[in-house]
Structure formats: structure tokens, C-alpha cells
Design a protein around this motif. Structure first.
Motif, PDB file in Angstrom:
ATOM      1  N   MET A 235     -25.007 -20.409  -9.960  1.00  0.00           N
ATOM      2  CA  MET A 235     -24.731 -21.252 -10.599  1.00  0.00           C
ATOM      3  C   MET A 235     -25.739 -20.954 -10.291  1.00  0.00           C
ATOM      4  N   ILE A 236     -27.248 -21.838 -11.725  1.00  0.00           N
ATOM      5  CA  ILE A 236     -28.221 -22.407 -12.281  1.00  0.00           C
ATOM      6  C   ILE A 236     -28.288 -23.051 -12.496  1.00  0.00           C
ATOM      7  N   GLY A 237     -27.833 -23.946 -12.851  1.00  0.00           N
ATOM      8  CA  GLY A 237     -27.967 -25.372 -13.871  1.00  0.00           C
ATOM      9  C   GLY A 237     -28.765 -25.283 -14.738  1.00  0.00           C
ATOM     10  N   GLY A 238     -29.229 -24.100 -15.138  1.00  0.00           N
ATOM     11  CA  GLY A 238     -30.605 -24.461 -15.953  1.00  0.00           C
ATOM     12  C   GLY A 238     -30.268 -22.948 -17.325  1.00  0.00           C
ATOM     13  N   GLY A 242     -35.285 -17.455 -25.561  1.00  0.00           N
ATOM     14  CA  GLY A 242     -36.638 -17.559 -26.384  1.00  0.00           C
ATOM     15  C   GLY A 242     -36.537 -16.828 -27.889  1.00  0.00           C
ATOM     16  N   GLY A 243     -37.129 -16.713 -28.741  1.00  0.00           N
ATOM     17  CA  GLY A 243     -36.800 -15.764 -29.658  1.00  0.00           C
ATOM     18  C   GLY A 243     -37.816 -16.267 -31.039  1.00  0.00           C
ATOM     19  N   GLY A 244     -38.562 -14.588 -31.375  1.00  0.00           N
ATOM     20  CA  GLY A 244     -39.637 -15.249 -32.560  1.00  0.00           C
ATOM     21  C   GLY A 244     -41.441 -15.873 -31.845  1.00  0.00           C
ATOM     22  N   GLY A 245     -41.257 -15.457 -30.538  1.00  0.00           N
ATOM     23  CA  GLY A 245     -42.708 -16.619 -30.500  1.00  0.00           C
ATOM     24  C   GLY A 245     -42.129 -18.191 -30.131  1.00  0.00           C
ATOM     25  N   ASN A 246     -40.767 -18.120 -29.793  1.00  0.00           N
ATOM     26  CA  ASN A 246     -41.012 -19.350 -29.278  1.00  0.00           C
ATOM     27  C   ASN A 246     -40.109 -19.074 -28.082  1.00  0.00           C
ATOM     28  N   SER A 247     -39.660 -20.318 -27.067  1.00  0.00           N
ATOM     29  CA  SER A 247     -39.200 -20.705 -26.073  1.00  0.00           C
ATOM     30  C   SER A 247     -38.191 -21.806 -24.797  1.00  0.00           C
ATOM     31  N   ALA A 248     -37.448 -22.104 -24.827  1.00  0.00           N
ATOM     32  CA  ALA A 248     -37.080 -22.823 -24.176  1.00  0.00           C
ATOM     33  C   ALA A 248     -36.546 -22.900 -22.747  1.00  0.00           C
ATOM     34  N   THR A 249     -37.580 -23.837 -21.943  1.00  0.00           N
ATOM     35  CA  THR A 249     -36.285 -23.608 -20.257  1.00  0.00           C
ATOM     36  C   THR A 249     -36.364 -24.533 -20.199  1.00  0.00           C
ATOM     37  N   LYS A 250     -35.141 -25.204 -19.567  1.00  0.00           N
ATOM     38  CA  LYS A 250     -34.697 -26.299 -18.776  1.00  0.00           C
ATOM     39  C   LYS A 250     -34.286 -25.756 -17.105  1.00  0.00           C
ATOM     40  N   ASN A 251     -35.101 -26.777 -16.464  1.00  0.00           N
ATOM     41  CA  ASN A 251     -34.814 -26.824 -14.873  1.00  0.00           C
ATOM     42  C   ASN A 251     -35.548 -25.711 -14.483  1.00  0.00           C
ATOM     43  N   HIS A 252     -34.540 -24.843 -13.251  1.00  0.00           N
ATOM     44  CA  HIS A 252     -35.153 -23.843 -12.881  1.00  0.00           C
ATOM     45  C   HIS A 252     -34.659 -22.887 -12.864  1.00  0.00           C
ATOM     46  N   PRO A 253     -34.462 -21.565 -13.558  1.00  0.00           N
ATOM     47  CA  PRO A 253     -33.986 -20.559 -14.129  1.00  0.00           C
ATOM     48  C   PRO A 253     -34.076 -19.347 -12.631  1.00  0.00           C
ATOM     49  N   THR A 254     -34.945 -19.147 -12.371  1.00  0.00           N
ATOM     50  CA  THR A 254     -34.649 -18.949 -11.556  1.00  0.00           C
ATOM     51  C   THR A 254     -34.584 -18.665 -10.262  1.00  0.00           C
ATOM     52  N   ALA A 255     -33.898 -19.459  -9.864  1.00  0.00           N
ATOM     53  CA  ALA A 255     -32.909 -20.325  -8.062  1.00  0.00           C
ATOM     54  C   ALA A 255     -31.642 -20.858  -8.462  1.00  0.00           C
ATOM     55  N   GLY A 256     -31.044 -19.946  -7.699  1.00  0.00           N
ATOM     56  CA  GLY A 256     -29.939 -20.829  -8.086  1.00  0.00           C
ATOM     57  C   GLY A 256     -28.727 -20.801  -6.377  1.00  0.00           C
ATOM     58  N   ARG A 257     -27.817 -21.346  -6.966  1.00  0.00           N
ATOM     59  CA  ARG A 257     -26.445 -21.625  -5.869  1.00  0.00           C
ATOM     60  C   ARG A 257     -25.163 -20.619  -5.402  1.00  0.00           C
TER      61      ARG A 257
END
Length: 458
Positions: A235-238, A242-257
Motif C-alpha cells: 500500500m503506497i498511498g501515492g 509521466g509521459g512525453g517529458g511530463n511527470s506527476a508525483t503524489k506523496n512518496h511512491p518508493t516506500a509503502g506498508r
């Protein structure tokens, strides 16, 4: 004749008084308070009527026939009235310690809350232990580790070899796999089969662990023994997209429970009592006054000499007679109520601009002045060109810089002797300062020796 009538009247009066007293005594017995009477009120004293011996004519035998005596035969009978019990008066006390619900006020003027001992202390031997493990998360959508993380490739190769699959590491692509570290805490009384929550964190260059599944990973303690095994969906919570040179990130996707993702395989032995049979209780925050209060509260409940404060953290509780079970003793001690002392402390966090001021903070007489120096620098580009129809000259671009300096009018606020938290807050609000300015003012007051509190800068 007159004397005889007077004697008869006096005799009749005494008889009437005796009858009235007997009737009153019966009514007093009927009006005795029941068990539902309000506490603190004593029942009225009962009256007893006793005849003084010496009057032979007043005695009656069982065989004698009851006849109504004439007024001339009646003689006055002395009556003695004595209470059967003395009323008990309870002493009136104004000591706040005798009233369990009495509010104790801090030096700052606010009531100190009453809390359970278990909320500010713990049994010394009851503690949790940390577990850690290294594993793999699979099922990622091309957001896993790249070739720049060689330990991920080695882990994948070792995992496949366990299942009888041999693969060349040079041709292996691991974009759907990420190497992770798993951490968890196991409580003192976790039994075999109990489940634990685990935290999963990427250790490679994976972009996101969204949608991944943790493979079975052993969790080891500091003694290198395996105490639990973890596995399950993350469970990431975020998210990260991304694509075409654009990206969007919410919270911290490289850590979870992974909730309840670990199963306990080995129990940790825990002994509740010390070698001398006593139970040691440790405060969460060391304080000599609090250890003394807890020891006094335990002694009032379980008997004198049961508890003693060893230092600012530890209270030793010796089980009294009838407490052979330490679990019962710990439960009863933890449910006792105390009013702990609140330390005078100020916490400052300059990174976030957070200022926490304790209620017991006291300030000596001091005057606070706050002023700010503002320097404003503006630059403007000017273009100089020759006049129209001019055959000579050229266009020149020049820059002009203006510097303006100003200082705001300082505000002076005086704090009276023994100022409390409320006066300090009002004074700082009157200065209309920012949280970072508040931090600078508090540190300046501390350096001036006018702030009687511990200042912690985070």
C-alpha cells in the motif's frame, strides 16, 4: 382540701409527661433513617426511660389484677432520660490531598490533568524489538530498478536458482523488480502466528513501488535469528506517472506498508520481575518529582513500603502479601491515577517555524523590542538610441540599479515579573512577528537569563 387537689394535679402532670415521653420514644424509633439515608448524616439518638427504684407502689406482679388507681394513690415517679448513643461528628478538612477529585494547579495557573500510571510509564522488562530484512518487490509496471542497481540483478538470479532456474545475469532486465528493505517491530508478548505490520522501502533506483508484491522475506533481529516472515501486497498511498517529458508525483511512491504482512515464527521470552522478585517501572520522561508521586500513590493503595523511587526514571515495586501474580500487580498499579508535574520547556524548530511553549514557562522582568531592517534593490534596463534621421550614433543598452533601505519602527513590550505563557503569547502577538522572529526573540530572552525553562532547538 386545697393541698390535696394540688397534689393530685402535680401527680397527673407527671403521669402525662411520662406518657408523652414514651410516645415520643416510639415515634423516634419509627423515624430511624434507613440504609438509603444520605451519607454524612447521623441518626437521632434514641431515648430510654428508666424508673428509679424505691417506689414499691409502682411495681406490679404478674398475678395482680390490673385496676385503675385513684388519683390519691398515685405518687410522682422521677424520670431519667439518657441517650443510647452519642452522635459522631466527622472532622472537616480543607486539605486538597484528601479530596481525590481536587484540581492541582501548575505555576502557570492551569489545572494539571490526572492520568494513569500506565500512560506515563512502562514495565522495565516489557519492550519491543526491531526486525529487518532484505527482499524483492515484483509486479511493477516498468518502474523498478535498472541495470545501475547490480544487487537487484544478483538477488533475482539467486531467487531463480532456488527454484531451479538458471539465467545469465548479463541479459537479465529488472524493470519490473525492485530491491527493498523491510522493517518491523515485534512486541514483547507476540506469540507464534501473530501478525505484524511491515514497512517496505526501495534501496535501488526504482521510480515507484505502486502495484508491487513483496516476496517472502525472513525478518531477523539483532541476534541474527529469524523471528518473522513477511509477504504481501504493498500500500503506497501515492503514485508516480509521466509521459512525453511530463511527470506527476503524489506523496512518496518508493516506500509503502504491508498491513499485517509478517507472521511471527519465534517468540521473544519476557520476564516481568527482576531477580529480587520486584517489578521495575520506568517513566517515559525522567523526572524526580514524578517518580516520587508515583511511589506515594502506590504506597497509599498497596501499603507503606511497597514502592520506592530509585532515581528519576525507575520505581521499584515489591509485591505485597497476596500478590503472587505479577500480572495482577502490574494491572492494578497501571490503573492508579496521578497528577504528574509538567516541565518548563520550549521547543523551537527553525526549519518548519514551529514554536511550542510549555505552560510552566516563567519569565523574569524584561523588555522586548523588535524591529526589522528592509533593503530593496531594483534594476531597470534603459535603451539609448540616436535621434531619427541621424547618420551617426548607435543604440546602447544600459542598466540602472536603485537601492532603498528602510527600518520599521521598533515595538517595545515589557513583561512583568513572573510572566506566564499567556503574557508571553500576548506580548509576541502584539509585536506582530513571524514564527522565525519568535524563535529569535525567545533565544535572546534565554541568553539574557530572563527565561526560566529548558530550550530545545530542533
Amino acid at each position: 382540701m386545697f393541698r390535696q387537689n394540688y397534689k393530685n394535679i402535680a401527680t397527673a402532670s407527671v403521669v402525662s409527661l411520662s406518657a408523652l415521653i414514651l410516645v415520643s420514644t416510639g415515634r423516634a424509633a419509627d423515624l430511624e433513617p434507613t440504609t438509603n439515608q444520605a451519607p454524612g448524616k447521623q441518626p437521632p439518638a434514641k431515648l430510654e426511660v428508666t424508673e428509679i427504684a424505691g417506689n414499691k407502689d409502682a411495681k406490679k406482679t404478674p398475678q395482680a389484677k390490673e385496676t385503675k388507681p385513684s388519683p390519691a394513690e398515685l405518687k410522682p415517679v422521677p424520670v431519667v432520660i439518657k441517650p443510647s448513643a452519642k452522635p459522631v461528628l466527622r472532622p472537616i478538612t480543607t486539605d486538597s490531598a484528601a479530596r481525590p477529585n481536587a484540581s492541582v494547579f501548575s505555576p502557570g495557573g492551569f489545572p494539571i490533568p490526572t492520568v494513569r500510571i500506565r500512560d506515563i510509564a512502562r514495565v522495565e522488562s516489557v519492550r519491543s524489538n526491531q526486525l529487518v530484512g532484505y527482499g524483492l518487490v515484483v509486479g511493477l509496471n516498468g518502474t523498478g530498478d535498472t541495470q545501475q542497481s547490480p544487487f537487484t540483478i544478483q538477488a533475482v538470479v539467486a531467487m531463480l536458482q532456488r527454484f531451479g532456474v538458471t539465467v545469465d545475469p548479463r541479459v537479465l532486465r529488472t524493470r519490473n523488480v525492485a530491491a527493498v528493505m523491510i522493517t518491523a517491530e515485534i512486541s514483547a508478548f507476540a506469540k507464534n502466528g501473530s501478525k505484524l505490520d511491515v514497512t517496505v522501502s526501495s534501496v535501488g533506483d526504482a521510480m515507484s513501488l505502486q502495484g508491487g508484491v513483496l516476496l517472502q522475506t525472513p525478518l531477523i533481529g539483532a541476534d541474527e535469528n529469524v523471528y518473522a516472515v513477511a509477504q504481501g501486497g504493498l500500500m503506497i498511498g501515492g503514485f508516480a506517472a509521466g509521459g512525453g517529458g511530463n511527470s506527476a508525483t503524489k506523496n512518496h511512491p518508493t516506500a509503502g506498508r504491508v498491513p499485517e504482512g509478517a507472521i511471527v515464527e519465534r517468540e521473544i521470552p519476557t520476564k516481568l520481575t527482576a531477580s529480587d522478585g520486584s517489578v521495575r517501572i520506568n517513566l517515559s520522561t525522567p523526572d524526580f518529582e514524578n517518580t516520587t508521586k508515583i511511589a506515594l500513590t502506590i504506597n497509599e493503595k498497596l501499603g507503606a513500603g511497597t514502592a520506592s523511587a530509585l532515581d528519576s526514571t525507575t520505581i521499584r515495586v515489591q509485591p505485597p502479601a497476596g500478590y503472587d501474580d505479577p500480572v495482577r500487580l502490574i494491572a492494578e498499579v497501571g490503573a492508579l491515577m496521578v497528577q504528574p508535574s509538567v516541565p518548563a520547556k520550549v521547543v523551537l524548530n527553525e526549519r518548519t517555524g514551529t514554536v511550542i511553549i510549555g505552560g510552566n514557562v516563567r519569565i523574569a522582568p524584561v523588555a522586548v523590542a523588535h524591529g526589522a531592517l528592509t533593503v530593496e534593490i531594483t534594476s531597470e534596463t534603459l535603451i539609448s538610441q540616436p535621434g531619427p534621421l541621424s547618420r551617426v550614433g548607435e543604440t546602447v543598452v544600459t542598466g540602472q540599479t536603485d537601492v532603498a533601505a528602510g527600518e520599521n519602527r521598533a515595538s517595545l513590550v515589557e513583561l512583568k515579573p513572573g510572566a506566564t505563557l499567556a503574557e508571553l503569547v500576548r506580548a509576541l502577538n502584539a509585536l506582530r512577528v513571524s514564527p522565525r522572529d519568535v524563535i529569535a526573540i525567545i533565544l535572546a530572552i534565554k541568553n539574557a537569563g530572563a527565561l526560566f525553562a529548558e530550550v530545545e532547538v530542533q
